[in-house]
Design a protein around this motif. Sequence first.
Motif, PDB file in Angstrom:
ATOM      1  N   UNK A   1      87.636  67.067  43.464  1.00 49.03           N
ATOM      2  CA  UNK A   1      87.177  66.310  42.306  1.00 49.03           C
ATOM      3  C   UNK A   1      87.513  64.841  42.411  1.00 49.03           C
ATOM      4  N   UNK A   2      88.745  64.530  42.805  1.00 48.79           N
ATOM      5  CA  UNK A   2      89.166  63.133  42.958  1.00 48.79           C
ATOM      6  C   UNK A   2      88.363  62.452  44.052  1.00 48.79           C
ATOM      7  N   UNK A   3      88.096  63.161  45.139  1.00 56.18           N
ATOM      8  CA  UNK A   3      87.328  62.585  46.241  1.00 56.18           C
ATOM      9  C   UNK A   3      85.916  62.234  45.784  1.00 56.18           C
ATOM     10  N   UNK A   4      85.291  63.103  45.018  1.00 54.55           N
ATOM     11  CA  UNK A   4      83.935  62.839  44.543  1.00 54.55           C
ATOM     12  C   UNK A   4      83.900  61.645  43.594  1.00 54.55           C
ATOM     13  N   UNK A   5      84.913  61.514  42.784  1.00 59.38           N
ATOM     14  CA  UNK A   5      84.970  60.347  41.889  1.00 59.38           C
ATOM     15  C   UNK A   5      85.043  59.055  42.679  1.00 59.38           C
ATOM     16  N   UNK A   6      85.770  59.094  43.804  1.00 66.53           N
ATOM     17  CA  UNK A   6      85.889  57.904  44.639  1.00 66.53           C
ATOM     18  C   UNK A   6      84.562  57.553  45.310  1.00 66.53           C
ATOM     19  N   UNK A   7      83.898  58.540  45.905  1.00 65.29           N
ATOM     20  CA  UNK A   7      82.651  58.219  46.619  1.00 65.29           C
ATOM     21  C   UNK A   7      81.533  57.850  45.651  1.00 65.29           C
ATOM     22  N   UNK A   8      81.650  58.308  44.389  1.00 62.90           N
ATOM     23  CA  UNK A   8      80.615  57.971  43.406  1.00 62.90           C
ATOM     24  C   UNK A   8      80.547  56.468  43.156  1.00 62.90           C
ATOM     25  N   UNK A   9      81.624  55.733  43.511  1.00 58.70           N
ATOM     26  CA  UNK A   9      81.661  54.285  43.308  1.00 58.70           C
ATOM     27  C   UNK A   9      80.945  53.536  44.436  1.00 58.70           C
ATOM     28  N   UNK A  10      80.623  54.243  45.523  1.00 61.46           N
ATOM     29  CA  UNK A  10      80.090  53.563  46.712  1.00 61.46           C
ATOM     30  C   UNK A  10      78.810  54.200  47.241  1.00 61.46           C
TER      31      UNK A  10
ATOM     32  N   UNK B   1      79.159  72.556  37.417  1.00 61.01           N
ATOM     33  CA  UNK B   1      78.881  71.352  36.622  1.00 61.01           C
ATOM     34  C   UNK B   1      80.076  70.401  36.621  1.00 61.01           C
ATOM     35  N   UNK B   2      81.279  70.935  36.796  1.00 61.45           N
ATOM     36  CA  UNK B   2      82.453  70.054  36.812  1.00 61.45           C
ATOM     37  C   UNK B   2      82.387  69.064  37.963  1.00 61.45           C
ATOM     38  N   UNK B   3      81.766  69.466  39.092  1.00 59.59           N
ATOM     39  CA  UNK B   3      81.651  68.572  40.244  1.00 59.59           C
ATOM     40  C   UNK B   3      80.451  67.643  40.121  1.00 59.59           C
ATOM     41  N   UNK B   4      79.314  68.182  39.759  1.00 62.05           N
ATOM     42  CA  UNK B   4      78.121  67.326  39.662  1.00 62.05           C
ATOM     43  C   UNK B   4      78.272  66.272  38.573  1.00 62.05           C
ATOM     44  N   UNK B   5      79.040  66.572  37.544  1.00 61.20           N
ATOM     45  CA  UNK B   5      79.192  65.618  36.433  1.00 61.20           C
ATOM     46  C   UNK B   5      80.072  64.429  36.803  1.00 61.20           C
ATOM     47  N   UNK B   6      80.718  64.467  37.972  1.00 65.95           N
ATOM     48  CA  UNK B   6      81.509  63.311  38.409  1.00 65.95           C
ATOM     49  C   UNK B   6      80.622  62.214  38.989  1.00 65.95           C
ATOM     50  N   UNK B   7      79.359  62.536  39.268  1.00 67.74           N
ATOM     51  CA  UNK B   7      78.435  61.584  39.895  1.00 67.74           C
ATOM     52  C   UNK B   7      77.488  61.013  38.839  1.00 67.74           C
ATOM     53  N   UNK B   8      77.295  59.693  38.801  1.00 69.90           N
ATOM     54  CA  UNK B   8      76.317  59.114  37.858  1.00 69.90           C
ATOM     55  C   UNK B   8      74.939  59.735  38.063  1.00 69.90           C
ATOM     56  N   UNK B   9      74.213  59.942  36.975  1.00 70.39           N
ATOM     57  CA  UNK B   9      72.917  60.621  37.061  1.00 70.39           C
ATOM     58  C   UNK B   9      71.960  59.931  38.026  1.00 70.39           C
ATOM     59  N   UNK B  10      71.999  58.619  38.090  1.00 72.37           N
ATOM     60  CA  UNK B  10      71.070  57.894  38.965  1.00 72.37           C
ATOM     61  C   UNK B  10      71.342  58.161  40.445  1.00 72.37           C
TER      62      UNK B  10
END
Length: 617
Positions: free
Chosen positions: A268-277, A291-300
């Motif tokens: 989960x923490x890793x996905x939050x980090x890559x979602x920024x880049x 859904x807990x994992x997919x929701x860490x990524x912005x919809x766009x």
Amino acid sequence: MPSRSTTNLLKQLRSFMQNASYVNETIQAYIVPSSDPHGSEYLAGCDEHRAYISGFTGSAGTAVVTEKQALLWTDGRYFLQASQQLDENWTLMKEGLPQTPSQGTWLTKNLPMGSRVGVDPKVYSHDKFVSLQKVLEGAGQKLIPIEGNLVEAVWVDRPNRPTNPVHPLGLHYTGMPLKNKFRDIQSAMKEKHAKYLVLTKLDEIAWFLNLRGGDIKYNPVFFSYVVLAENSYVIFINPKQYNEEIGQHLKAESGDIKFQVESYESIGCYLKEISKNVDGGFVWFSDAAGYDLTSTIPKKSLLTEMTPVQLMKAIKNSVEIEGMKRAHIKDAVALCCYFSWLEKEVASGAKITEISGANKLEQLRSEQEDYVGLSFDTISSVGPHGAIIHYSPSESTDVPITNQTVYLCDSGGQYKDGTTDVTRTMHFGTPSDLEKKTYTLVLKGQLQLGRAVFPSKIKGNCLDSLARQFLWEVGLDYGHGTGHGIGSYLNVHEGPMGISWKPIPDDPGLDAGMFVSNEPGYYEDGLFGARIEDIVQIVPANTTYNFNQRGFLTFHTITLVPKQTKMIDVAMLTDREIKQLNDYHVECRQKIGPLLEKPGYMEAKQWLWKETEPISR
């Protein structure tokens, strides 16, 4: 299959639905699916939330608990089992029947506007969450992700998550190194402009890494996640399961592709980090990811659809194809030995029960080369138990196998070179007219589907009625799909394709190199069940024409176990069907017979010859 009381469990769960220590605001309903954080069909003990709260142990079903009601949705495979296992607190919702509402429809009609429906987003898939959220919002209700599973709050002595050993699987079994698979996946990612691909399904991970484990009974998988980037990948796994042997295997198979290993819980923490880049690209998940994992990524930046791995895994390479054939030949040897032994023991009056019979079959499989274990819990079922489609004998239900009733045996093995799944229905005495008639209708459907010729990429749903036609003509049917994909030393049920009366959303169409089951059936509640199951390979068909250069396909049966002719009303078969069955039995003799010509196996060979005598009208 007796029920157990769930009164106290439901009382506790309902109290937690209103307790501020567990929910930020009271919820009016709580949904408990049959899943784990990886969307698995079969579960480790720690993930059997729905079975724990409801008492129903089938592999498919969803529980919905409100302030006053408890409901269980399941499909036709489990109607009878669920009716026996659910206590008086529960209402059985028979999924697939026209009169049964969906869970969303039921909630919108039975809960007041403004109601809040809770789910654990770790075990509730992205596609189901988004779909149900839309339905509820249309009725002025809300779907709420609840941090912390409420069933776990009432679960005394919940098992720990397994951390069983993980082992490399050599190229002589897999046929393709990890680096080649990585490059093929990268090509698919580029087409979708995906910067990252997140693998959450355990069989996809095992296939990609050429590793196998044992964290879920009968499924050679291990709890993990994998994230692929442009020139590297990251594995998230319990450190206890990673060792030098695995590290050396990954280095050898990865070539110049870099990889790193992180703890299972850090995904989960890793996905939050890559979602920024992500920078204009996508993070690609299966739509069945939690859904807990997919929701860490912005919809766009979120792409949710079937991963490329699922289709790559379904189309076996030449090494896997030969391995599957070998595994089914070995399995046929074990089954011929078993049925020969069983028929003799029953005739002698020996007390062989559903469980002792299943144990004998497992012992015979274990004598075969590269055997690892069962591919699912053996369905060894006598008489009325055969009508329970996914029956599993227990000490409380175990009964003798006799010459007075139909015996249905659905079983399979895991071998390093392939996975098997075969069902045969037999009578060791004299079958009744009803048993013979219904068995023959099932056989006619199975033969018709087995000889089908169809265009490449056609959906399996289009073929399903071929297996049901003869049952339908007399007003009969069966409540399960006709065919499922099967793994290569992986899960016995494998997508994305299948053959079913209902559409399969991710079915890419049938293609050469896939393996599926061919398993129609009929079930007379309280009396018997009849199912015949073979695994078939999809191969090119030789046709006179080739419409639009599409290419045509057909099935080649790789299961090589006789179908009991005693159960057949031969007068109901056409000349074509008789020839098809006789030709199949000749193949059984040719491929299995020589393997039974050794000490201890001769009785099985005699049985094989007896069971494969040509039939005629």
